[in-house]
Design an enzyme around this catalytic site. Structure first.
Site, PDB file in Angstrom:
ATOM      1  N   HIS A   1       0.697  -1.227   0.115  1.00 29.75           N
ATOM      2  CA  HIS A   1       0.115  -0.160   0.150  1.00 29.75           C
ATOM      3  C   HIS A   1       0.900   1.431  -0.151  1.00 29.75           C
ATOM      4  CE1 HIS A   1      -3.003   3.167   1.126  1.00 29.75           C
ATOM      5  NE2 HIS A   1      -2.131   3.173   2.378  1.00 29.75           N
TER       6      HIS A   1
ATOM      7  N   HIS B   1       3.795   6.989   5.431  1.00 35.79           N
ATOM      8  CA  HIS B   1       2.658   7.756   5.958  1.00 35.79           C
ATOM      9  C   HIS B   1       1.651   6.899   6.658  1.00 35.79           C
ATOM     10  CE1 HIS B   1       0.336   5.423   2.804  1.00 35.79           C
ATOM     11  NE2 HIS B   1      -1.018   5.630   3.613  1.00 35.79           N
ATOM     12  N   ASP B   2       1.551   5.547   6.930  1.00 38.47           N
ATOM     13  CA  ASP B   2       0.863   4.911   7.899  1.00 38.47           C
ATOM     14  C   ASP B   2       1.742   4.501   9.003  1.00 38.47           C
ATOM     15  OD1 ASP B   2      -1.864   5.160   6.791  1.00 38.47           O
ATOM     16  OD2 ASP B   2      -1.404   3.716   5.464  1.00 38.47           O
TER      17      ASP B   2
ATOM     18  N   GLU C   1       0.564   5.998  12.609  1.00 42.43           N
ATOM     19  CA  GLU C   1      -0.908   5.637  12.786  1.00 42.43           C
ATOM     20  C   GLU C   1      -0.954   4.290  12.955  1.00 42.43           C
ATOM     21  OE1 GLU C   1      -3.715   7.730  10.525  1.00 42.43           O
ATOM     22  OE2 GLU C   1      -4.990   5.897  10.372  1.00 42.43           O
ATOM     23  N   ASP C   2      -0.110   3.350  12.389  1.00 46.05           N
ATOM     24  CA  ASP C   2      -0.441   1.976  12.476  1.00 46.05           C
ATOM     25  C   ASP C   2       0.645   1.015  12.904  1.00 46.05           C
ATOM     26  OD1 ASP C   2      -3.099   2.144  11.392  1.00 46.05           O
ATOM     27  OD2 ASP C   2      -2.550   2.173   9.082  1.00 46.05           O
TER      28      ASP C   2
ATOM     29  N   ASP D   1      -3.025   8.656  -1.175  1.00 53.75           N
ATOM     30  CA  ASP D   1      -3.767   7.412   0.118  1.00 53.75           C
ATOM     31  C   ASP D   1      -5.167   6.761  -0.366  1.00 53.75           C
ATOM     32  OD1 ASP D   1      -3.754   5.664   2.088  1.00 53.75           O
ATOM     33  OD2 ASP D   1      -4.224   7.393   3.403  1.00 53.75           O
TER      34      ASP D   1
HETATM   35 MN   LIG Z   1      -2.810   4.651   4.013  1.00 51.62          MN
END
Ligand SMILES: [Mn+2]
Length: 170
Positions: free
Chosen positions: A35, A61-62, A65-66, A122
């Site tokens: 991704h 980018h994630d 957050e993840d 995204d």
């Molecule tokens: Mn994403």
């Protein structure tokens, strides 16, 4: 080690390490790293973006957050600009999903140009994925197509600072 290519390889390696145990929600359980790489590819191949910091932010980018990555870690590894773009596109996971979506709408028009690029790429990647296949345990196929249309309009509107509401009447 400081060439753009080396920096980019270092960035994709960092993201791959961080996402190594995660899978996408598609029936194949695609490795999650596909991704962020795909998001960076949309920017480079379709958007013509050559700004390496934007491409790095897309790859990363994630991560905050993840994964267990902290903003300070990103800043130490990749500098304040890249860390700042990632921070702009990072939701606060301690909030409810509804509240996160509300804040996305509120913040999107005020994001930097760089953060808007990453956010739109995204969303575009996720919408194409939704159009390609039904996520495990979610939505029937027809509903996916409806969501695809509605969410693209929604994202377009909010990054332009327009009301996200009108598509709901369609
Ligand atoms: Mn994403």
């Amino acid at each position: 080690m400081d060439s753009d290519l080396a920096v980019l390889i270092e960035t994709v390696n960092f993201a791959a390490e961080k996402h190594k145990n995660q899978r996408r929600k598609d029936p194949d359980g695609t490795p999650y790293i596909n991704h962020p790489i795909g998001v960076a590819r949309i920017l480079s191949h379709e958007g013509g973006i050559t700004n390496i910091q934007v491409l790095q932010a897309a790859l990363l980018h994630d991560t905050v957050e993840d994964t267990n990555t902290s903003p300070a870690e990103l800043q130490a590894q990749f500098g304040a600009t890249v860390a700042g773009i990632v921070q702009e596109v990072t939701d606060d996971k301690s909030l409810s999903k509804q509240e996160r979506k509300r804040l996305q709408v509120e913040h999107a028009p005020h994001c930097s140009h760089e953060a808007k690029l990453v956010k739109l790429a995204d969303k575009l990647y996720n919408l194409r994925d939704l159009n390609r296949c039904t996520p495990v345990g979610q939505y029937c196929h027809q509903h996916c197509h409806y969501q695809y249309h509605c969410h693209f309009q929604y994202q377009y509107n909010i990054t332009k600072g327009q009301s996200p509401q009108h598509w709901k009447q369609q």
